[in-house]
Write a protein that holds these residues in place. Structure first.
Motif, short mmCIF file in Angstrom:
data_model
loop_
_atom_site.label_atom_id
_atom_site.label_comp_id
_atom_site.label_asym_id
_atom_site.label_seq_id
_atom_site.Cartn_x
_atom_site.Cartn_y
_atom_site.Cartn_z
N GLY A 71 -18.58 67.11 -60.10
CA GLY A 71 -17.77 67.96 -59.24
C GLY A 71 -17.00 67.17 -58.21
N GLY A 72 -15.96 67.78 -57.65
CA GLY A 72 -15.15 67.12 -56.65
C GLY A 72 -15.85 67.05 -55.30
N GLN A 73 -15.35 66.17 -54.42
CA GLN A 73 -15.86 66.03 -53.06
C GLN A 73 -14.68 65.93 -52.10
OE1 GLN A 73 -19.20 62.91 -54.34
NE2 GLN A 73 -19.33 63.41 -52.19
N LYS A 74 -14.85 66.50 -50.91
CA LYS A 74 -13.74 66.55 -49.97
C LYS A 74 -14.21 66.24 -48.56
CE LYS A 74 -9.81 69.45 -48.62
NZ LYS A 74 -9.12 70.75 -48.82
N THR A 75 -13.49 65.34 -47.89
CA THR A 75 -13.66 65.07 -46.47
C THR A 75 -12.28 65.13 -45.83
OG1 THR A 75 -13.39 62.67 -46.65
CG2 THR A 75 -15.62 63.55 -46.98
N ALA A 76 -12.25 64.94 -44.51
CA ALA A 76 -10.96 64.91 -43.82
C ALA A 76 -10.13 63.71 -44.26
CB ALA A 76 -11.17 64.87 -42.31
N TYR A 77 -10.80 62.72 -44.82
CA TYR A 77 -10.15 61.46 -45.17
C TYR A 77 -9.70 61.44 -46.64
CZ TYR A 77 -9.77 56.38 -45.80
OH TYR A 77 -9.33 55.12 -46.08
N GLN A 78 -10.48 62.10 -47.52
CA GLN A 78 -10.19 62.00 -48.95
C GLN A 78 -10.63 63.27 -49.68
OE1 GLN A 78 -12.39 59.24 -51.77
NE2 GLN A 78 -10.44 58.14 -51.64
N ASP A 79 -9.85 63.63 -50.69
CA ASP A 79 -10.17 64.76 -51.56
C ASP A 79 -10.25 64.23 -52.99
OD1 ASP A 79 -10.46 67.10 -52.90
OD2 ASP A 79 -8.50 67.94 -52.39
#
Length: 856
Positions: free
Chosen positions: A753-761
C-alpha cells in the motif's frame, strides 16, 4: 538487443552447462524400485520414528535410509541388490537383518526388541530421531525467530538470494533492491550467523544477486533479536543459512538455469562425511542482464531569470551485464567426542558493465525548451575473500559448552565510469570517475553456556569487530569552456573509515511451570575514526573520532497453553549505525544534477521494540499473529533540496544551474505499529497456502531548516517538513497446486500500500509471479520454470515536495523475466541419523554461531 545476440549469449553460456548435466545424469542414473515395510515390537505393535538404514553390500552409492511414520511404516526407492538392514529406535535394541531386494513391493515387518532399561521411561521425555528430509511446512515459528525454508519455493527456483527474499514472510524487496522488514530498511544481514564477504561491502542488490537460491538451506527472520546478537539493525536480522549436507558418504547436487532477460547459472553443492572428517564445497557462477528504468519530472516555482527553467524532465535507462562466481569450502574434524575444530574459506567475484542513458528536457521561464543527453559507461570489479576458524568444546553431557571463532574478511571494489553529456546536440561536458574501495574486517567471538538445574541456563560471551574502509575517489571533468580534463576538486578525495566494537553479553533463561523467560543485557563500546581530505580550496581536511558506550537489554516471556500453542511477549533495544559511505562528505558523483552528499556529523539512532505474539501450529496449519510497536529516536531521514551550482571556490556558476542534492540527517522520531500475520495452510492434499499480511501505522515527526535560494537567487532558509502519519498495508500470498506426486505449480501475489507524509506521497504497488516444478529421473532430478512479475507492474512511484519544487518519480529495478532450471541430485551412503536426547532441552543452541534457542 536483437534475437541473434540473445541466441549467441544462450549458446555460449549454456554449452558447458549442458555437458555437465548430461555427464551427471549418465554417471549417476540407476533404475530403482519402490519398496515399503514396517517396524514392529516383540508384541507386534508398531514402532514409530524408527530409523531404517539399507546398506548395499556391492556398492555403497546405492545405500539409503528413512524413518518410520507414526504408524511404524516406511517407503523409499532402492536399486535392486543385497542389503544389510539396520533398525534403530529409542528404548529398543539395535537390530541388523539381511535381505535381497529384487522387485517393487512390501518386504514385510522388521522386528526389534526393547531395551531392558527402557521399561521405566516415559515416552513424553523422548524428542525423536532427526534425519535430513524435506520439511513439510515452509514456515516455522520459534520464540525468537521465524524460519523460512525456500526448498518448496518454486517461484524463485534458479534465482538468487534477492529472489528468495522477495518471498519471505515479513520481508519485502523494493524495486531498487532495498530489503526491508515491516517497512524499515535497516536490516542486518548475516551468513551462517556472521557478517560475510559474500555480501560485499555495502549489502547492496549486487551482493544479493551473487548468492544462488539453491545454495540456501533456510532463512531465519529475527524481528526482535536478543542480547546475544550484535545490536545493529533496528528492523531486525536476516540470517541466511547455507547448505551443509549432513548425509554420510559423498553427496551433492548440480543446478543449471537459463532465462530471459538473458541469464545463465550453474551451481553445485557437494559434501562428504567419513569417520571424524566431514567437508563441503558449494560453488558456481552465472551471467545475468538487467534493465533499470528511472523517470522524474521536476516542477520549479522560483524561476526569475530567463535562463532559469521551470520544468526539468528526466528519463533514464541503464542496461547492465554482470558475471558472478563464488565458492565456499569447509572442513570439520572431531578431535574427540566432545571437541571439534572447523575451518572454511570463501571467495567471491562480481564483474559488471553498465550502460546508462539519461535524457533531460528543460522548459525555461522565457518559454524556449532545451534538452541534454548524459551517457554513462561504467565497470565494476569486486573481489572478496573470507576465512573462518572455530573450536567447539563440550565440558560434559549436561550442556556446558564453549565456542570460539575467528573470521577474517577482505573485500575490494573498483568502479570506473565515463560520462559524456551533450546540450542540444553540442558537447557540454565529460567526466571520468574512478572510485576504489577496500575493506578489511576481523571478527572474534567467544560464547559460553552453563546449565543450571533442569530448565535454566546462563550464557555469556564476548565479541570484537574491527572494520576498516579505505576510499579513493578521483573525478576529472572537461567542459565546452574548458576542454582540458582537470580534477573536479570537491569530489576528488581520499578517506579512511575505521570502526571498532567491543561487546559483552550476559543472558539467563529459565522456566517456571508453563511460563518461560529469558533476560539479557549487552554492552557495546564503539569507536569510529574518520580521516577525510579532498582537493577543494574551500574545504579543510577532516579528522573525526566518535565514541559510544551503550547498554542493550532484552526480555522474552512465553506462556505455553498446550503443545505448539503459546503466547509470546518480548522487548529489545537496538542501534542503527550510519553506513560508512553516509558519513563521507562527498561519497559519490555520477550525475551533476542529482548529487548525494554524505554527512560526517551523522549519529546513530536508537529503537525500542515491543512484540506480543501468538503461535499455534497444527498438522495442516500454522498461524502466527504478532502485534508490534517500534519507537525510533534520532531517525535518519533523507533530505532532498535544491541549490545553485558552485565552483570549487564556492562561487556561483554562470549561467545559473540548479542542482538537486540528497543528504542523510538525524531528525525527530519514527513510530511504527501494526499487526504482522503469517500463516500456512494445507487446505487439501493438492492445495497449500502461505501468506503474510502486515497492517501497520506510522507516525513520523521532524522538521528542519536548510539552505536554498529565493526567486532572486539570494540565499534563504526553508523548512523541510517530515511530519506525517497514516496507515498502510503489505500482503503476500503464495498458492501451491499439487497436480500429482511429481508436478507442482505456484501463483504468488504481492501488494504494498501507499504511504504519505508532508514530505512525500508514495503510491501503492503490486506484482504477480508464477512457477512450476516437475520431478524427473526417479526423484533425482527437478526441472522448474518461473515468471517474475507477469504483468510488469513492479515499479515504485512517488511525489516528493521541497520548498521550491515538486518531483514526480518512477523507478523499475527489473522488468518481467523468466527462467528455466534443471537440478540433478546424486548421493552415496546413508542419511545422518542423530540420536535424540532423553529430555527436552529448552535451551538448545541448534543453529550455530550467534544463534540461540530461547525458552520454550
Amino acid at each position: 538487443m536483437n534475437q541473434t545476440e540473445i541466441i549467441n549469449i544462450f549458446t555460449k553460456k549454456t554449452l558447458g552447462l549442458t555437458f555437465v548435466l548430461s555427464a551427471a545424469a549418465l554417471a549417476f542414473a540407476q533404475e530403482k524400485v519402490g519398496i515399503s515395510g514396517s517396524v514392529v515390537s516383540k508384541n507386534n505393535l508398531p514402532v514409530p520414528y524408527a530409523s531404517v538404514t539399507f546398506s548395499n553390500k556391492a556398492n555403497k552409492q546405492f545405500s539409503d535410509a528413512t524413518l518410520t511414520d507414526e504408524k511404524g511404516q516406511y517407503k523409499l526407492d532402492l536399486a535392486p541388490g543385497a542389503y544389510d538392514i539396520t533398525i534403530e529406535a529409542i528404548d529398543y535394541q539395535k537390530s541388523v537383518v539381511n535381505k535381497q531386494i529384487t522387485a517393487a513391493g512390501n518386504i514385510g515387518a522388521l522386528s526389534i526388541d526393547p531395551e531392558k532399561s527402557a521399561t521405566n521411561l516415559k515416552t513424553g521425555d523422548i524428542q525423536g530421531v532427526v534425519i535430513t528430509a524435506q520439511a513439510t511446512k515452509p514456515y516455522k515459528v520459534e520464540l525468537d525467530k521465524r524460519t523460512y525454508d525456500p526448498s518448496q519455493d518454486i517461484v524463485s527456483k534458479g534465482g538468487n538470494l534477492q529472489d528468495v527474499l522477495s518471498n519471505v514472510p515479513s520481508v519485502s524487496v523494493d524495486t531498487d533492491g532495498t530489503v526491508s522488514m515491516r517497512g524499515s530498511s535497516n536490516v542486518k544481514f548475516l551468513i551462517n550467523g556472521k557478517p560475510s564477504a559474500l555480501l560485499g561491502i555495502d549489502d547492496g542488490a549486487n551482493a544479493l544477486q551473487s548468492i544462488p537460491a539453491d545454495q540456501i538451506e533456510k532463512i531465519e527472520v529475527i524481528t526482535n533479536p536478543s542480547s546475544k546478537f550484535e545490536a545493529s539493525g533496528t528492523a531486525g536480522i536476516l540470517n541466511i543459512i547455507l547448505k551443509k549436507n549432513k548425509k554420510t558418504g559423498f553427496n551433492g547436487s548440480v543446478t543449471g538455469t537459463v532465462g530471459y532477460l538473458p541469464q545463465t547459472n550453474l551451481n553445485t553443492n557437494l559434501s562428504w562425511r567419513k569417520g571424524n572428517f566431514s567437508w563441503f564445497l558449494n560453488g558456481g557462477g552465472g551471467y545475468r542482464e538487467s534493465k533499470n528504468t528511472n523517470r522524474s519530472d521536476d516542477y520549479f516555482s522560483n524561476a526569475i531569470a530567463a535562463s532559469d527553467f521551470t520544468e526539468r524532465h528526466q528519463n533514464s535507462v541503464t542496461n547492465s551485464k554482470n558475471n558472478n562466481y563464488n565458492a565456499s569450502a569447509g572442513v570439520v574434524y572431531d578431535i574427540s567426542p566432545k571437541t571439534s575444530i572447523n575451518a572454511s574459506g570463501t571467495v567471491r567475484t562480481f564483474d559488471s558493465e553498465n550502460d546508462g542513458n539519461i535524457d533531460y528536457s528543460y522548459f525555461y521561464l522565457s518559454n524556449p525548451s532545451s534538452s541534454s543527453n548524459r551517457r554513462t559507461l561504467g565497470t565494476n570489479n569486486n573481489l572478496a575473500f573470507q576465512g573462518d576458524f572455530g573450536l567447539d568444546h563440550k565440558f560434559d553431557d549436561k550442556g556446558q559448552n564453549l565456542s570460539v571463532s575467528l573470521s577474517l574478511q577482505s573485500n575490494r571494489s573498483f568502479n570506473d565510469t565515463n560520462i559524456d553529456e551533450t546540450r542540444d546536440g553540442i558537447f557540454s561536458l565529460k567526466d571520468i570517475v574512478n572510485q576504489n574501495t577496500k575493506n578489511k574486517t576481523l571478527i572474534g567471538k567467544a560464547d559460553y553456556e552453563l546449565p543450571i538445574g533442569e530448565y535454566s541456563k546462563l550464557e555469556a560471551g564476548y565479541r570484537i569487530d574491527i572494520n576498516s574502509n579505505d576510499y579513493s575517489n578521483d573525478v576529472q571533468e572537461s567542459t565546452a569552456l574548458s576542454p582540458t580534463l582537470s580534477f573536479l576538486r570537491p569530489y576528488t578525495y581520499d578517506a579512511t573509515y575505521k570502526e571498532t566494537f567491543n561487546a559483552f553479553y550476559l543472558q539467563f533463561k529459565s522456566k517456571i511451570g508453563k511460563i518461560s523467560y529469558q533476560l539479557g543485557l549487552r554492552d557495546e563500546l564503539s569507536n569510529i575514526d574518520i580521516n577525510y581530505a579532498n582537493l577543494s580550496p574551500k574545504d579543510k581536511d577532516i579528522i573525526t573520532t566518535k565514541n559510544y558506550n551503550n547498554l542493550f537489554p532484552s526480555v522474552y516471556l512465553s506462556y505455553e497453553f498446550a503443545k505448539d500453542n503459546q503466547l509470546l511477549l518480548n522487548y529489545a533495544r537496538r542501534i542503527d549505525r550510519p553506513r560508512s559511505f553516509f558519513m563521507i562528505p562527498n561519497p559519490n558523483y555520477s550525475d551533476n544534477q542529482n548529487i548525494f552528499d554524505g554527512n560526517i556529523d551523522l549519529n546513530p539512532s536508537y529503537v525500542d521494540s515491543y512484540e506480543l505474539g501468538y503461535s499455534i501450529s497444527k498438522k495442516k496449519f500454522t498461524i502466527n499473529p504478532t502485534l508490534y510497536f517500534r519507537h525510533q529516536t534520532d531517525d535518519t531521514k533523507m533530505l532532498v533540496y535544491n541549490k545553485l551550482a558552485e565552483d570549487e571556490n564556492g562561487n556561483l556558476i554562470t549561467p545559473r544551474r540548479i542542482e538537486s542534492h540528497t543528504k542523510p540527517i538525524n531528525l525527530g522520531s519514527d513510530d511504527r505499529y501494526g499487526l504482522d500475520l503469517n500463516f500456512n495452510w494445507d487446505a487439501t492434499s493438492w492445495l497449500k497456502f502461505l501468506g503474510n499480511v502486515d497492517l501497520f501505522g506510522y507516525n513520523t515527526k521532524g522538521s528542519t531548516l536548510y539552505d536554498t535560494f529565493d526567486k532572486n537567487g539570494n540565499p534563504i532558509q526553508a523548512v523541510a517538513d517530515f511530519n506525517g502519519s497514516g496507515f498502510s498495508t503489505r500482503a503476500r500470498l503464495t498458492t501451491t497446486f499439487k497436480v500429482d506426486k511429481t508436478f507442482n505449480f505456484q501463483i504468488q501475489g504481492f501488494y504494498r500500500g501507499g504511504q504519505k507524509t508532508a514530505y512525500q506521497d508514495r503510491k501503492d504497488m503490486y506484482a504477480i509471479n508464477f512457477g512450476a516444478s516437475k520431478t524427473i529421473w526417479d526423484g533425482n532430478g527437478t526441472i522448474s520454470f518461473n515468471i517474475q512479475d507477469i504483468f510488469n507492474t513492479r515499479a515504485m512511484q512517488a511525489t516528493t515536495y521541497t520548498a521550491n519544487s515538486i518531483r514526480d518519480s518512477y523507478m523499475q529495478w527489473q522488468p518481467r523475466q523468466f527462467a528455466l532450471s534443471l537440478t540433478y541430485r546424486f548421493k552415496q551412503g546413508n542419511e545422518k541419523v542423530e540420536q535424540p536426547k532423553r529430555k527436552k532441552d529448552i535451551n538448545s543452541n541448534a543453529t550455530g554461531d550467534d544463534q540461540q534457542g530461547g525458552p520454550m
